[in-house]
Structures are given as structure tokens and as C-alpha cells.
Design an enzyme around this catalytic site. Structure first.
Site, PDB file in Angstrom:
ATOM      1  N   HIS A 212       0.725  -1.023  -0.097  1.00  0.00           N
ATOM      2  CA  HIS A 212      -0.032   0.046   0.141  1.00  0.00           C
ATOM      3  C   HIS A 212       0.843   1.349  -0.141  1.00  0.00           C
ATOM      4  CE1 HIS A 212      -3.988  -2.013   0.319  1.00  0.00           C
ATOM      5  NE2 HIS A 212      -3.161  -2.963   1.190  1.00  0.00           N
TER       6      HIS A 212
ATOM      7  N   ASP B 197      -0.249  -5.139   5.714  1.00  0.00           N
ATOM      8  CA  ASP B 197      -1.299  -6.105   5.200  1.00  0.00           C
ATOM      9  C   ASP B 197      -1.040  -6.362   3.766  1.00  0.00           C
ATOM     10  OD1 ASP B 197      -1.853  -3.534   5.206  1.00  0.00           O
ATOM     11  OD2 ASP B 197      -4.067  -3.822   4.258  1.00  0.00           O
ATOM     12  N   GLU B 198      -1.648  -7.290   3.101  1.00  0.00           N
ATOM     13  CA  GLU B 198      -1.852  -7.297   1.740  1.00  0.00           C
ATOM     14  C   GLU B 198      -0.616  -7.293   0.963  1.00  0.00           C
ATOM     15  OE1 GLU B 198      -6.305  -6.764   0.629  1.00  0.00           O
ATOM     16  OE2 GLU B 198      -5.435  -4.791   0.991  1.00  0.00           O
ATOM     17  N   ILE B 199       0.471  -8.247   1.301  1.00  0.00           N
ATOM     18  CA  ILE B 199       1.592  -8.215   0.224  1.00  0.00           C
ATOM     19  C   ILE B 199       1.297  -9.091  -1.050  1.00  0.00           C
ATOM     20  CG2 ILE B 199       3.842  -8.949   0.258  1.00  0.00           C
ATOM     21  CD1 ILE B 199       3.423  -6.673   2.332  1.00  0.00           C
TER      22      ILE B 199
ATOM     23  N   ASP C 120      -2.483  -9.955   8.726  1.00  0.00           N
ATOM     24  CA  ASP C 120      -1.703 -10.524   7.394  1.00  0.00           C
ATOM     25  C   ASP C 120      -0.211 -11.082   7.749  1.00  0.00           C
ATOM     26  OD1 ASP C 120      -3.784  -8.471   6.890  1.00  0.00           O
ATOM     27  OD2 ASP C 120      -3.497  -9.019   4.737  1.00  0.00           O
TER      28      ASP C 120
END
Length: 539
Positions: free
Chosen positions: A223, A294-296, A344
Site C-alpha cells: 500500500h 497487510d496485503e503483500i 496478515d
């Protein structure tokens, strides 16, 4: 609660035995509100309008500890005593923050013109959970400082105490940081859509005066596409199309438009990031620092040649993330901060770190997936948890998606995405869904102690100041009641039936206070108590 009411002329209603700097503004604020609000309940309270003699003139406030800081776990309990006779009521609290909660309760007891307040009343009150928050994303769309202040003020009225500020993301970097000013200069939506250090100081101060902690989140290494304007060499897959044509979902570069990850192999990454962290810690005195993680998305890192070489030499994406954490986590801790990560970092299916590099004494995990199951995984591993389960607490859900050229909407009338409204986290999370969620469901007594509390979350792909109040309120009020006093009565039964009337009345009072909370029922339902209920169970 009370057998009679006294008419209070209130010329000297609030009296402090001393003048602590953070409580004094609250006293002045509540005094003005009590004297001028003249709230007219939708249904008159069930009290006898018998004047007490003499009428109530003073609320004496007694605080045991005037110096306790607004940190996690601070004592927020208070007791409020309004005698049947006599001119003085008493508010007693261990800390300034408990006194603020008691002042809010007292303000909600006052109604009518002239003002009335119940007498013969004693309240002893304290929260079930220490962490009760609202998360707001100010990267995807920008919010003026006044919008943030209004939200914090409404949080205080609802006895919520943590404003989790998701300041930056791939879409914009609106925070002006003295050591790295180019991040905002080139990563924000423009000079009129930035938060200066003076803005932050005003927001933090406002939060303190309202008993609300301001918890900053600077999300990384994912992000971070907005960092590329200032530092293109440290961001992988920046400005690339998020899901290339002809590729599988697993090979996407981001989970929504706006790609970019910090490169863990570039030493410059840590030079920039440590300046970001140091400046943020300086701006925000809050002892928690939210580092995101989060969200790699594998495809984004794999797009970088140096990372491709690392992987070809038997390196893994999880090792890359561990390198990143090992280079940043100790630094944040060295600045006397407890690090909050999204779940995550430990629970992602593809890219995650070994728990051995995240000591629980310095780490808190915020859960957003898989409801109580992931909460269980976090606390059973010994970590403290903040619960923001998307199935229950995501306030942006149910409004569709923001993609153009989206074929999921082109379905036969009987099929397609009607059930979720085109939103991955649909349907819309109603106040009932929020109210009935037990954030310690399935946990042992010991595991439940590791749940710090919860946060509703408003991500801003489809939210901005025009809808801010209605998206948050009164649904956040439903969570506020459950985290303060629970969603069950003394027998253990869910009390959502009684909550409807309370929430309706409170919603109207918030509107009168300038918070544009959305309606829950027709006014007819409130004027005709019980007629909008059902006595039949729905199967």
C-alpha cells in the site's frame, strides 16, 4: 432510574476541586452543552415531574489522579450520584478520562426546556473493553481537518476512545513530514489536501480534550504506491496497471487499483522509512504505532529485477518480508512504541513472517478476516488482538465496488452479484449485525483477556466528507454500547430488542448535536412504541 426530576437553573453547575489542563476544556464544553441543548426526547422519559427542593445547582467533580496519561488501559470508570434532595450532585472518577465519560453520561440525562435532570440516581460505570475505536482511511479520499474533529467529538460522545487514523496508502500520502517533505509534496492530491504538523497537533490536542487517542497508521511495505512520486527507486511495480489483461487473479499486482510496495532489498527504503517513522512518532504521542503490513501481493514484488534475482537464488517472499520487519520493527520499539500490525503479517496464506521475530510483548495484531476464527489464531499464539472483522465491522461494505468496466454487474436478473451488491465484503453491515457480534466468541477466559477491544473501519474508496457521518453513525454507536457495557443482559440474553429504542433516541440526539447520522426507522415507529417490532421469529 429516578422517581422525580429537579429543574436545574444550572448557573454554577459544574465545579472542579482543581483545574487540570485537559479536563477544564471538557468542563466548559459540557457546561455550555447542558445549558443550551434543551434536548426534546422523541418519547418523554418515564419520570415524575416533581420538583426537588432545592433544585440541583452544582455537579461537583472529584478526580483521584489528575496526571494519568491517555494510554491504553487507563482507568475510565466513574460514579455519578444525583441525590433526591439537595443542590449538589457528585461525579467521582479515578482519572480525568473517567471524569469525561461521566460528564457525557450526565449531559445525556439532562433534557427539556427548562432543563430537567433525574434525581435519586446512582450510577457506577466502566468499560468492558479498553480499546474502542473507529478507523478512518484518509488516503483514498481526503477529509478536511474539521471532518476529523467532528468525528472525534462524536466518538467521545459515544464513549469511544481510539481514532485509528489510516493516513497513507497507495493512493495518496497527505501527511507532511519535516524530514521527508517530498512524500506529501509529490504523493498527496495537492497542497490543499495535506495535513501539516500544525494540523496534526490540533487533531491530537482535540483528541486529548475529548478523551480520544489518535493512533497513526503508516502502512508499509504494501500500500505504498504514493511514495513513488518522491522516491521512485524504492517502490516496486509503482504506476503499473493493477491487474494486467490476460493474467490470472493470483498474478495481479494489487488487490485494487493503485499498485506499489516498498522494496526490502534497497537500503534507501529504510533510510526513507526510518525518517517517516521518526517524524510520525514525534507528531503523535500515542504509545501505539500502527505499521500496517497487510496485503503483500506477490506479483508486485516479483515485478522488480533485484527481487527476481533474490527469488532465483532460492529466496522466498516471506524471507523478504522478514528482512523488512527485522529492519524496521526493532527501530519502532526503540522509540518506545508498541507495534500494531494487521493480521496478515502472521496469517497470510502466501507471505508471512515467523512468529519468533514478533515478540508478543511489543506486538499487537489487528484482525480483519475470517471473523472469530482469526481472532482465535492470534490470541492462541499469545498475541494481543484488536478486532475489526470485515464480516461485522467494516462500514464501507455493501456499496458495490469502484471499478469501471466491471463485468460482474452485467448478469442475468436472477443471478450475478446481487447478494453482495458487487462488494467483496457485502452485504451492508447493519447496526444489528454490529451489535450482535461477540468479539471474544469461541475464546477461553484466558484468551479473551488478550482481546483489547474492537474498531469499526471506514475505508474510503467510496466515502468522503459528504457521506462520512452517515457511514459511521449510528452504526458505530452500536459497537460503542457493546464494547462499553456488552450486548447481553444480566441473564446472558442478547439485548438487541431494547437497543433499538435507545439507538433511535440517541441517533436523533446526535443529529441535534450536528452529527448527520443516518436514520434507522420511520419516526412513526418511535412515536408508536412497540408497533414496529415483531413477535414472530424469522427462520
Amino acid at each position: 432510574m429516578a422517581s422525580s426530576t429537579g429543574h436545574s437553573s444550572l448557573p454554577n453547575l459544574l465545579h472542579l476541586l482543581s483545574q487540570p489542563p485537559l479536563l477544564s476544556p471538557a468542563v466548559k464544553r459540557y457546561l455550555l452543552q447542558i445549558l443550551t441543548e434543551h434536548h426534546r426526547p422523541l418519547v418523554d422519559p418515564a419520570v415524575n415531574l416533581v420538583n426537588s427542593s432545592p433544585s440541583l445547582q452544582t455537579l461537583a467533580i472529584i478526580v483521584a489522579d489528575l496526571t494519568a496519561p491517555l494510554h491504553h488501559g487507563v482507568n475510565e470508570s466513574y460514579s455519578l450520584s444525583i441525590p433526591s434532595t439537595g443542590p449538589t450532585a457528585n461525579l467521582t472518577a479515578e482519572t480525568v478520562w473517567g471524569a469525561m465519560r461521566g460528564l457525557e453520561t450526565f449531559s445525556q440525562l439532562v433534557w427539556g426546556d427548562p432543563s430537567r435532570v433525574p434525581v435519586g440516581l446512582y450510577i457506577w460505570d466502566f468499560p468492558l473493553f479498553a480499546h474502542r475505536g473507529v478507523m478512518l482511511d484518509t488516503s483514498r479520499n481526503y477529509y478536511e481537518v474539521e471532518d476529523l474533529l467532528r468525528t472525534i467529538g462524536a466518538m467521545s460522545a459515544n464513549k469511544l476512545n481510539v481514532f485509528h487514523w489510516h493516513i497513507t496508502d497507495s493512493h495518496s500520502f497527505p501527511l507532511v513530514l519535516p524530514s521527508v517533505p517530498e512524500l506529501a509534496a509529490k504523493g498527496s492530491y495537492g497542497p490543499r489536501m495535506q495535513y501539516s504538523p500544525a494540523d496534526v497537533a490540533a487533531i491530537v490536542r482535540f483528541g486529548l480534550e475529548h478523551g480520544v487517542r489518535v493512533l497513526p497508521e503508516i502502512d508499509s511495505p504494501g500500500h505504498t504506491g504514493s511514495w513513488a512520486g518522491a522516491y521512485p527507486n524504492i517502490v516496486t511495480c509503482a504506476n503499473m496497471f493493477w491487474w494486467p489483461a490476460g493474467s490470472e487473479w493470483a498474478d495481479r499486482l494489487a488487490s485494487e487499483p493503485g499498485a506499489g510496495h516498498l522494496n526490502p532489498l534497497n537500503p534507501k527504503t529504510y533510510e526513507v522509512l526510518k525518517n517517516v517513522i521518526a517524524d510520525t512518532v514525534t507528531l503523535f504521542p500515542e504509545p501505539f504505532y500502527h505499521a500496517g503490513a497487510d496485503e503483500i501481493i506477490p506479483g508486485c514484488w516479483k515485478a522488480d529485477p533485484a527481487i527476481q534475482s533474490f527469488l532465483s537464488d532460492n529466496g522466498t517472499l516471506s524471507q523478504l518480508l522478514e528482512n523488512f520487519v527485522n529492519s524496521t520493527f526493532p527501530y519502532i520499539v526503540s522509540l518506545n512504541r508498541t507495534v500494531v500490525y494487521w493480521e496478515d503479517i502472521l496469517l497470510d496464506d502466501n507471505v508471512k513472517v515467523n512468529a519468533s521475530i514478533l515478540p508478543p510483548e511489543h506486538t499487537i495484531l489487528q484482525t480483519w478476516n475470517n471473523g472469530p476464527n482469526n481472532t482465535k489464531l492470534i490470541v492462541s499464539a499469545g498475541y494481543r488482538a484488536i478486532v475489526s472483522s470485515s464480516e461485522f465491522y467494516y462500514l464501507d461494505c455493501g456499496h458495490g465496488d469502484f471499478l469501471g468496466n466491471d463485468s460482474q454487474y452485467d448478469q442475468p436478473p436472477t443471478g450475478g452479484s446481487a447478494g453482495n451488491g458487487g462488494s467483496w465484503c457485502g452485504p451492508f453491515k447493519t447496526w444489528q449485525t454490529i451489535y450482535n457480534y461477540d468479539i471474544t466468541y469461541g475464546l477461553s477466559q484466558e484468551e479473551s483477556k488478550l482481546v483489547l477491544g474492537g474498531e469499526v473501519a471506514l475505508w474510503s474508496e467510496q466515502a468522503d466528507p459528504t457521506v462520512l457521518d452517515a457511514r459511521i453513525w449510528p452504526r458505530a454507536s452500536a459497537m460503542a454500547e457493546t464494547l462499553w457495557s456488552g450486548n447481553r443482559d444480566e441473564t446472558g440474553m442478547k439485548r438487541y430488542a431494547g437497543a433499538m429504542d435507545r439507538l433511535n433516541e440517541w441517533r436523533y440526539r446526535m443529529v441535534s448535536r450536528g452529527i448527520h447520522a443516518e436514520p434507522l426507522q420511520p419516526l412513526w415507529c418511535i412515536r408508536n412504541p412497540g408497533m414496529c417490532n415483531t413477535v414472530h421469529p424469522f427462520v
